[in-house]
Design an enzyme around this catalytic site. Structure first.
Site, PDB file in Angstrom:
ATOM      1  N   ARG A 217       3.757  -6.535   1.403  1.00  0.00           N
ATOM      2  CA  ARG A 217       4.459  -5.249   1.306  1.00  0.00           C
ATOM      3  C   ARG A 217       3.862  -4.391   0.195  1.00  0.00           C
ATOM      4  NH1 ARG A 217       4.715  -5.423  -3.361  1.00  0.00           N
ATOM      5  NH2 ARG A 217       6.154  -6.441  -4.782  1.00  0.00           N
TER       6      ARG A 217
ATOM      7  N   GLU B 200      10.883   0.611  -8.714  1.00  0.00           N
ATOM      8  CA  GLU B 200      10.251  -0.581  -9.290  1.00  0.00           C
ATOM      9  C   GLU B 200      11.114  -1.165 -10.402  1.00  0.00           C
ATOM     10  OE1 GLU B 200       8.089  -2.479  -7.601  1.00  0.00           O
ATOM     11  OE2 GLU B 200       6.787  -0.725  -7.564  1.00  0.00           O
TER      12      GLU B 200
ATOM     13  N   ASP C  55      15.365  -3.839  -8.293  1.00  0.00           N
ATOM     14  CA  ASP C  55      16.079  -4.737  -7.364  1.00  0.00           C
ATOM     15  C   ASP C  55      17.001  -5.709  -8.097  1.00  0.00           C
ATOM     16  OD1 ASP C  55      13.893  -6.312  -8.220  1.00  0.00           O
ATOM     17  OD2 ASP C  55      13.378  -7.054  -6.208  1.00  0.00           O
TER      18      ASP C  55
ATOM     19  N   GLY D 194      -2.252 -12.489  -5.787  1.00  0.00           N
ATOM     20  CA  GLY D 194      -2.125 -11.955  -7.138  1.00  0.00           C
ATOM     21  C   GLY D 194      -2.356 -10.460  -7.214  1.00  0.00           C
TER      22      GLY D 194
ATOM     23  N   GLY E 271      -0.103  -8.147  -6.315  1.00  0.00           N
ATOM     24  CA  GLY E 271       1.158  -7.409  -6.367  1.00  0.00           C
ATOM     25  C   GLY E 271       1.601  -6.911  -4.998  1.00  0.00           C
TER      26      GLY E 271
ATOM     27  N   SER F 286       2.029 -11.630  -1.643  1.00  0.00           N
ATOM     28  CA  SER F 286       1.442 -12.712  -0.847  1.00  0.00           C
ATOM     29  C   SER F 286       2.391 -13.909  -0.853  1.00  0.00           C
ATOM     30  CB  SER F 286       0.075 -13.108  -1.404  1.00  0.00           C
ATOM     31  OG  SER F 286       0.171 -13.445  -2.767  1.00  0.00           O
TER      32      SER F 286
ATOM     33  N   ASP G 250      10.976  -8.275  -2.070  1.00  0.00           N
ATOM     34  CA  ASP G 250       9.783  -8.717  -1.349  1.00  0.00           C
ATOM     35  C   ASP G 250      10.148  -9.504  -0.093  1.00  0.00           C
ATOM     36  OD1 ASP G 250       8.794  -7.655  -3.638  1.00  0.00           O
ATOM     37  OD2 ASP G 250       8.157  -9.562  -4.513  1.00  0.00           O
TER      38      ASP G 250
HETATM   39  C1  GLA Z   1       8.097  -8.405  -8.212  1.00  0.00           C
HETATM   40  C2  GLA Z   1       9.396  -9.092  -7.780  1.00  0.00           C
HETATM   41  C3  GLA Z   1      10.328  -8.106  -7.083  1.00  0.00           C
HETATM   42  C4  GLA Z   1      10.522  -6.838  -7.914  1.00  0.00           C
HETATM   43  C5  GLA Z   1       9.174  -6.277  -8.363  1.00  0.00           C
HETATM   44  C6  GLA Z   1       9.314  -5.113  -9.301  1.00  0.00           C
HETATM   45  O1  GLA Z   1       7.363  -8.024  -7.074  1.00  0.00           O
HETATM   46  O2  GLA Z   1       9.114 -10.155  -6.904  1.00  0.00           O
HETATM   47  O3  GLA Z   1      11.556  -8.722  -6.820  1.00  0.00           O
HETATM   48  O4  GLA Z   1      11.354  -7.080  -9.010  1.00  0.00           O
HETATM   49  O5  GLA Z   1       8.386  -7.273  -9.007  1.00  0.00           O
HETATM   50  O6  GLA Z   1       9.899  -4.034  -8.665  1.00  0.00           O
END
Ligand code: GLA
Length: 391
Positions: free
Chosen positions: A31, A37, A40, A128, A130, A133, A178
């Site tokens: 995703r 950001e 969540d 890795g 972001g 994965s 995610d």
């Molecule tokens: C990571 C976490 C998510 C979220 C993001 C930041 O990807 O897995 O749950 O907190 O960081 O938005």
């Protein structure tokens, strides 16, 4: 590699290793988060989309009377063997197998025993970077186990089971974004997720003149492990001082009034979260109205706040956002920001589709000049969530 090519590749590998075609094939996407950001785990809003990069698992029962789960990942040297009749514990040294093992443990805890199987796993989601994965691997595993056990879980329960796997087996106290998007993604739509009620709304992103451009800095700073839980604690402390269950329940005025009673760092963390929750709601309205310039401004504001107040950016992410900002709307960039947990990984930009090539070229050149690093640049339409390809 397209999804079809990846599926053919993994099936072929399975057949080569096991001497027969796979009986089951499943897939789950990575995703990118457009905005929202570090909101969540504060019960806020997030606005991610699934991307056209996937984890695919091909599997079957083992030949003969073998009692074990055998997992092979093309990107990891050591295959993993799990005995589904024994209580499962996390593997040491951050093994990749903790993601599938945690999901298997979640199914076992519900009395859903998949029994023995062989699985071949491959992924086009960069590790890795972001782009989740790990969630893609968890959700693909859960989708496979649904097929094997003939028990389809409720999508929310499925996402939460995968999140628990990440908490308890991978030791990462992530939020719910995610796993939710990897389960619930829809083609041509962003997912506006209210992390408090867990209600979701699709926000269509169909306009062919607009595209989502993802730039991987190709750096991952090793801070991630300790910084994420620290941010969570700081947010909890701010909520405690503000006497709300989570920062979702706070507002800018209450925060200003409490400023004197708060550590300055905790204050800035809360300022980011409260502002970001608001920006995410505005951005979803901007997308519905095709007000791309307004959405772009919210993305830049999000980045500034993540860099200055939340302090989860890094110089490579900042460099890409600065380059994008210098290209500007005239050059086809509406907005750009870091995406995901931070400290490296990717930026996400909203751009004019007609300018993708020129923008990518400019970003690649300028980023290389500024940092000496080659970026990886790609675009993706919003993709579908997890799917069963063969059952
Ligand atoms: C990571 C976490 C998510 C979220 C993001 C930041 O990807 O897995 O749950 O907190 O960081 O938005």
């Amino acid at each position: 590699m397209t999804l079809q090519e990846l599926i053919a590749h993994v099936s072929g590998l399975f057949a080569k290793t096991c001497g027969r075609p796979p009986r089951w094939i499943v897939t789950a996407p990575g995703r990118v988060n457009l905005i929202g950001e570090h909101t969540d785990y504060n019960d806020g809003f997030v606005l991610p989309m699934a991307i056209e990069y996937y984890t695919v698992i091909a599997a079957d029962r083992p030949a003969g009377d073998v009692k074990r789960i055998h997992l092979v990942s093309t990107s990891c040297e050591t295959p993993v063997v799990i005995d589904p009749t024994q209580p499962l514990k996390p593997f040491p040294n951050g093994s990749w197998a903790n993601y599938p093992a945690g999901v298997i443990a979640g199914f076992l805890a519900r009395g859903l025993n998949p029994g023995s199987f062989d699985a071949m796993i491959d992924s086009t989601v960069p590790f890795g970077g972001g782009l989740s994965s790990s969630a893609a691997l968890e959700v693909a595993t859960a989708t496979l186990l649904e097929v094997i056990t003939s028990k389809k879980l409720d999508p929310v329960e499925k996402a939460l089971l995968c999140q628990k796997a990440e908490h308890e087996f991978a030791g990462m106290p992530c939020g719910i974004m995610d796993q939710f998007i990897s389960v619930m993604g829809r083609e041509n739509s962003l997912l506006l997720l209210d992390c408090r009620s867990r209600r979701t709304e699709l926000v269509p992103l169909k306009d062919p003149t607009v595209a989502v451009l993802i730039v991987n800095t190709n750096v991952k700073h090793q801070l991630t492990g300790s910084e994420y839980p620290t941010r969570r604690k700081q947010c909890e402390e701010a909520a405690r001082i503000l006497e709300v269950p989570s920062l979702r329940g706070a507002n800018p005025r209450a925060l200003e009034e409490a400023r004197g009673r708060m550590d300055p760092v905790v204050y800035r963390r809360a300022r980011h979260v409260i502002g970001e929750i608001e920006r995410t709601v505005y951005a979803s309205e901007g997308i519905r109205a095709s007000n791309w310039a307004a959405v772009g401004q919210l993305m830049y504001a999000s980045h500034d706040s993540l860099r200055d107040d939340y302090e989860v950016s890094c110089k490579e992410l900042d460099a890409i956002v600065e380059i994008a900002q210098a290209i500007g709307i005239k050059g086809g960039v509406y907005g750009c920001r870091m995406t995901g947990g931070g400290f490296g990984g990717c930026t996400v930009a909203l751009v004019k589709a007609s300018a993708i090539e020129a923008i990518s070229k400019k970003i690649a050149e300028d980023y290389k000049n500024k940092t000496g690093i080659e970026a990886t640049i790609f675009s993706s339409r919003p993709a579908a969530g997890a799917m069963v390809i063969k059952a």
